[in-house]
Write a protein that holds these residues in place. Structure first.
Motif, PDB file in Angstrom:
ATOM      1  N   SER A  27      32.078  18.806  37.026  1.00  0.00           N
ATOM      2  CA  SER A  27      31.902  20.243  36.541  1.00  0.00           C
ATOM      3  C   SER A  27      31.594  20.925  37.516  1.00  0.00           C
ATOM      4  O   SER A  27      30.717  20.493  38.283  1.00  0.00           O
ATOM      5  CB  SER A  27      30.366  20.159  35.501  1.00  0.00           C
ATOM      6  OG  SER A  27      29.979  21.321  35.313  1.00  0.00           O
ATOM      7  N   VAL A  28      32.246  22.101  37.900  1.00  0.00           N
ATOM      8  CA  VAL A  28      32.134  22.795  38.958  1.00  0.00           C
ATOM      9  C   VAL A  28      32.062  24.233  39.089  1.00  0.00           C
ATOM     10  O   VAL A  28      32.587  25.046  38.287  1.00  0.00           O
ATOM     11  CB  VAL A  28      33.693  22.678  39.944  1.00  0.00           C
ATOM     12  CG1 VAL A  28      33.622  23.552  40.991  1.00  0.00           C
ATOM     13  CG2 VAL A  28      33.938  21.137  40.066  1.00  0.00           C
ATOM     14  N   LEU A  29      31.168  24.642  39.899  1.00  0.00           N
ATOM     15  CA  LEU A  29      31.040  26.271  39.996  1.00  0.00           C
ATOM     16  C   LEU A  29      31.376  26.483  41.188  1.00  0.00           C
ATOM     17  O   LEU A  29      30.793  26.153  42.191  1.00  0.00           O
ATOM     18  CB  LEU A  29      29.336  26.553  39.674  1.00  0.00           C
ATOM     19  CG  LEU A  29      28.888  27.940  39.974  1.00  0.00           C
ATOM     20  CD1 LEU A  29      29.795  28.937  39.168  1.00  0.00           C
ATOM     21  CD2 LEU A  29      27.459  28.130  39.768  1.00  0.00           C
ATOM     22  N   CYS A  30      32.089  27.678  41.432  1.00  0.00           N
ATOM     23  CA  CYS A  30      32.575  28.202  42.654  1.00  0.00           C
ATOM     24  C   CYS A  30      32.365  29.503  42.452  1.00  0.00           C
ATOM     25  O   CYS A  30      32.715  30.331  41.813  1.00  0.00           O
ATOM     26  CB  CYS A  30      34.081  27.991  42.753  1.00  0.00           C
ATOM     27  SG  CYS A  30      34.806  28.637  44.207  1.00  0.00           S
ATOM     28  N   VAL A  31      31.541  30.061  43.792  1.00  0.00           N
ATOM     29  CA  VAL A  31      30.939  31.503  43.904  1.00  0.00           C
ATOM     30  C   VAL A  31      31.601  31.993  45.337  1.00  0.00           C
ATOM     31  O   VAL A  31      31.451  31.463  46.253  1.00  0.00           O
ATOM     32  CB  VAL A  31      29.377  31.446  43.770  1.00  0.00           C
ATOM     33  CG1 VAL A  31      28.685  30.985  42.497  1.00  0.00           C
ATOM     34  CG2 VAL A  31      28.713  30.696  44.980  1.00  0.00           C
ATOM     35  N   ASP A  32      31.727  33.422  45.092  1.00  0.00           N
ATOM     36  CA  ASP A  32      32.011  34.136  46.132  1.00  0.00           C
ATOM     37  C   ASP A  32      31.708  35.546  46.082  1.00  0.00           C
ATOM     38  O   ASP A  32      31.638  36.139  44.990  1.00  0.00           O
ATOM     39  CB  ASP A  32      33.677  34.105  46.427  1.00  0.00           C
ATOM     40  CG  ASP A  32      34.173  34.433  47.765  1.00  0.00           C
ATOM     41  OD1 ASP A  32      34.179  33.763  48.741  1.00  0.00           O
ATOM     42  OD2 ASP A  32      34.301  35.736  47.939  1.00  0.00           O
ATOM     43  N   PRO A  33      31.200  36.163  47.310  1.00  0.00           N
ATOM     44  CA  PRO A  33      30.882  37.503  47.085  1.00  0.00           C
ATOM     45  C   PRO A  33      31.738  38.403  46.569  1.00  0.00           C
ATOM     46  O   PRO A  33      31.429  39.568  45.958  1.00  0.00           O
ATOM     47  CB  PRO A  33      30.458  37.793  48.761  1.00  0.00           C
ATOM     48  CG  PRO A  33      30.016  36.571  49.271  1.00  0.00           C
ATOM     49  CD  PRO A  33      31.096  35.501  48.637  1.00  0.00           C
ATOM     50  N   ALA A  34      33.170  38.258  46.932  1.00  0.00           N
ATOM     51  CA  ALA A  34      34.083  39.396  46.476  1.00  0.00           C
ATOM     52  C   ALA A  34      35.269  38.591  45.963  1.00  0.00           C
ATOM     53  O   ALA A  34      35.482  37.298  46.024  1.00  0.00           O
ATOM     54  CB  ALA A  34      34.448  39.970  47.659  1.00  0.00           C
ATOM     55  N   PRO A  35      35.935  39.277  44.938  1.00  0.00           N
ATOM     56  CA  PRO A  35      36.733  38.654  44.220  1.00  0.00           C
ATOM     57  C   PRO A  35      38.109  38.494  45.056  1.00  0.00           C
ATOM     58  O   PRO A  35      38.285  39.162  46.165  1.00  0.00           O
ATOM     59  CB  PRO A  35      37.410  39.820  42.953  1.00  0.00           C
ATOM     60  CG  PRO A  35      36.871  40.888  43.586  1.00  0.00           C
ATOM     61  CD  PRO A  35      35.616  40.570  44.410  1.00  0.00           C
ATOM     62  N   PRO A  36      39.062  37.342  44.939  1.00  0.00           N
ATOM     63  CA  PRO A  36      40.006  37.280  45.644  1.00  0.00           C
ATOM     64  C   PRO A  36      41.060  38.442  45.610  1.00  0.00           C
ATOM     65  O   PRO A  36      41.124  38.949  44.490  1.00  0.00           O
ATOM     66  CB  PRO A  36      40.596  36.043  45.384  1.00  0.00           C
ATOM     67  CG  PRO A  36      40.312  35.878  43.762  1.00  0.00           C
ATOM     68  CD  PRO A  36      38.938  36.470  43.679  1.00  0.00           C
ATOM     69  N   VAL A  37      41.447  38.902  46.709  1.00  0.00           N
ATOM     70  CA  VAL A  37      42.596  39.967  46.877  1.00  0.00           C
ATOM     71  C   VAL A  37      43.763  39.231  46.625  1.00  0.00           C
ATOM     72  O   VAL A  37      44.289  38.449  47.268  1.00  0.00           O
ATOM     73  CB  VAL A  37      42.682  40.659  48.185  1.00  0.00           C
ATOM     74  CG1 VAL A  37      43.735  41.849  48.013  1.00  0.00           C
ATOM     75  CG2 VAL A  37      41.154  41.435  48.531  1.00  0.00           C
ATOM     76  N   THR A  38      44.570  39.797  45.412  1.00  0.00           N
ATOM     77  CA  THR A  38      45.685  39.054  44.901  1.00  0.00           C
ATOM     78  C   THR A  38      46.926  39.757  45.012  1.00  0.00           C
ATOM     79  O   THR A  38      47.919  39.567  44.230  1.00  0.00           O
ATOM     80  CB  THR A  38      45.474  38.420  43.563  1.00  0.00           C
ATOM     81  OG1 THR A  38      45.071  39.364  42.681  1.00  0.00           O
ATOM     82  CG2 THR A  38      44.331  37.592  43.629  1.00  0.00           C
ATOM     83  N   SER A  39      47.014  40.936  45.706  1.00  0.00           N
ATOM     84  CA  SER A  39      48.140  41.598  45.738  1.00  0.00           C
ATOM     85  C   SER A  39      48.664  41.954  47.396  1.00  0.00           C
ATOM     86  O   SER A  39      47.422  42.307  47.929  1.00  0.00           O
ATOM     87  CB  SER A  39      47.954  43.007  45.022  1.00  0.00           C
ATOM     88  OG  SER A  39      48.934  43.905  45.508  1.00  0.00           O
ATOM     89  N   ARG A  40      49.822  42.089  47.786  1.00  0.00           N
ATOM     90  CA  ARG A  40      49.779  42.112  49.170  1.00  0.00           C
ATOM     91  C   ARG A  40      49.896  43.559  49.616  1.00  0.00           C
ATOM     92  O   ARG A  40      49.303  43.554  50.833  1.00  0.00           O
ATOM     93  CB  ARG A  40      51.602  42.149  49.108  1.00  0.00           C
ATOM     94  CG  ARG A  40      52.103  41.854  50.539  1.00  0.00           C
ATOM     95  CD  ARG A  40      53.654  41.803  50.546  1.00  0.00           C
ATOM     96  NE  ARG A  40      54.371  41.669  51.815  1.00  0.00           N
ATOM     97  CZ  ARG A  40      54.797  42.479  52.401  1.00  0.00           C
ATOM     98  NH1 ARG A  40      54.509  43.719  52.254  1.00  0.00           N
ATOM     99  NH2 ARG A  40      55.126  42.315  53.806  1.00  0.00           N
ATOM    100  N   GLU A  41      49.681  44.556  48.763  1.00  0.00           N
ATOM    101  CA  GLU A  41      49.382  45.874  49.293  1.00  0.00           C
ATOM    102  C   GLU A  41      48.038  46.217  49.213  1.00  0.00           C
ATOM    103  O   GLU A  41      47.648  47.467  49.726  1.00  0.00           O
ATOM    104  CB  GLU A  41      50.485  46.996  48.403  1.00  0.00           C
ATOM    105  CG  GLU A  41      51.781  46.833  48.621  1.00  0.00           C
ATOM    106  CD  GLU A  41      52.615  45.676  48.048  1.00  0.00           C
ATOM    107  OE1 GLU A  41      51.732  45.073  46.938  1.00  0.00           O
ATOM    108  OE2 GLU A  41      53.542  45.011  48.535  1.00  0.00           O
TER     109      GLU A  41
END
Length: 398
Positions: A27-41
């Motif tokens: 069971s895993v919880l992954c946290v990050d202060p910002a969402p991943p940027v998933t667009s090249r532009e």
């Protein structure tokens, strides 16, 4: 216990870890202060690319990631090293290292843009019942005892778990909170990362061009807007890199075309430019009570030979294998000491080796540049040594 594992950091290493450990049944919880940027532009997109070397494919497959990544991956069949250290920025020595020397069926690896990696990895986590990925929150405090860890997040919530994994980057707050020191080398260099298009196809060849200041590396990407495309990492002394970053586009395109030794014809900028400092660094310890350091929290190397993330994937695999072998011992002192012993020698050796290679690439005096070119020619000409070094680079020489 809220979760078995908490991962701090939603970069490529953190997302891969979440997928790998969730697939293994934790069971895993992954946290990050910002969402991943998933667009090249998009603003803030990571314009670098990552070359996954041969050994990474099976691990990514076991994590349920490879099937998502494979359609977007560009194979790397040839590693070309060029010495352009003469009076002008022209190739004076070029040597190809062929994947076929090691395996008739597999390339050295596969290259993907980092923003796309994050998009596909985040999508994989969304479909996993064992993984929760929370953005907009960070780890604020960590309290550990022999049986568990208690983490306070930036939104005020508290989480208990058996293992905390620090995948929070080269300035890892968790590493610092644990009082773990680092050995760090600064080169006075910075790296520019961007994408280009060019008229001459790359032919699935990764090209590394050496000249004073550091290597200029073009790594194959899929075609962009109907033209051959490559990801570029351009390492230079800090002031020169800053000046390049500030240039207007026509002047920058002229400068990068010259620095490329005109290998692919005129280069056209096809993305924003990002810049960051080059260091070599490793943590003196890879673990503390209920805490494991992975990826750039554990080690940072200059972007030479596609070693950085592939070292990180080895961290994740070793940690996963230890956890899967004895799930009841997840995060205990014996398991974490085993992780440190399994990884620390290889990490130190690779950081030292890449540090030395980077210093060689920065040579500026004519005599030393000539020695660099002669060394490349001699290395390539000795077939057993050439194969041994390629195997070592792929992680097969340990």
């Amino acid at each position: 216990m809220d979760h078995d594992i908490l991962i701090a950091g939603g970069g490529i290493a953190g997302l891969t870890a979440a997928a790998a450990y969730g697939t293994a049944g934790f069971s895993v919880l992954c946290v990050d202060p910002a969402p991943p940027v998933t667009s090249r532009e998009a603003e803030g997109a990571d314009l670098r690319s990552t070359a996954f070397l041969q050994p990474a494919r099976s691990f990514l497959g076991e994590a349920g990631l490879w099937d998502r990544l494979a359609p977007h991956a560009t194979p790397l069949q040839t590693m070309r090293i060029i010495d352009a250290g003469g009076a002008t920025s022209e190739a004076r020595l070029s040597r190809d290292f062929e994947a076929a020397d090691l395996s008739p069926d597999l390339p050295f690896g596969w290259n993907l843009p980092n923003w796309l990696l994050r998009r596909e990895m985040a999508a994989r986590l969304d479909e996993m019942e064992t993984v929760t990925f929370r953005t907009g929150v960070a780890v604020e405090t960590l309290f550990t005892r022999t049986s568990s860890a208690s983490v306070t997040l930036s939104d005020g919530s508290k989480v208990t778990c058996r293992l905390v994994i620090a995948a929070d980057g080269r300035d890892s707050a968790l590493r610092q909170a644990a009082g773990i020191d680092v050995a760090c080398t600064r080169f006075g260099q910075k790296a520019l990362a961007f994408a280009v298009t060019h008229p001459i196809p790359h032919g699935n060849v990764s090209t590394e061009i050496h000249r004073t200041g550091g290597p200029f590396t073009l790594v194959p990407l899929p075609d962009h807007e109907g033209r051959p495309s490559s990801a570029v990492v351009w390492m230079e002394e800090g002031p020169r890199a800053a000046a390049l970053h500030a240039m207007d586009v026509p002047d920058f395109e002229a400068a990068m075309t010259e620095r490329s030794a005109h290998q692919f014809g005129p280069l056209s900028l096809a993305s924003r430019r990002s810049i960051w400092p080059i260091i070599a660094q490793h943590a003196r310890e890879l673990s503390s009570e209920r805490l494991a350091l992975v990826a750039e929290a554990a080690h940072v190397v200059p972007p030479i030979g596609a070693q950085g993330l592939n070292m990180s994937l080895t961290d994740l695999k070793v940690l996963r294998d230890l956890a899967s072998a004895a799930p009841e011992s997840l995060g205990d002192a014996a398991m974490l000491e085993g992780y440190h012993r399994a990884r620390i020698i290889d990490i130190r050796a690779r950081v030292a080796g890449i540090t030395a290679l980077n210093r060689v690439s920065m040579m500026s005096t004519p005599m030393l540049r000539d020695l660099r070119a002669a060394g490349l020619g001699a290395l390539h000409g000795a077939a057993p040594l050439r194969r041994a070094l390629m195997q070592l680079g792929l992680g097969q020489g340990r």
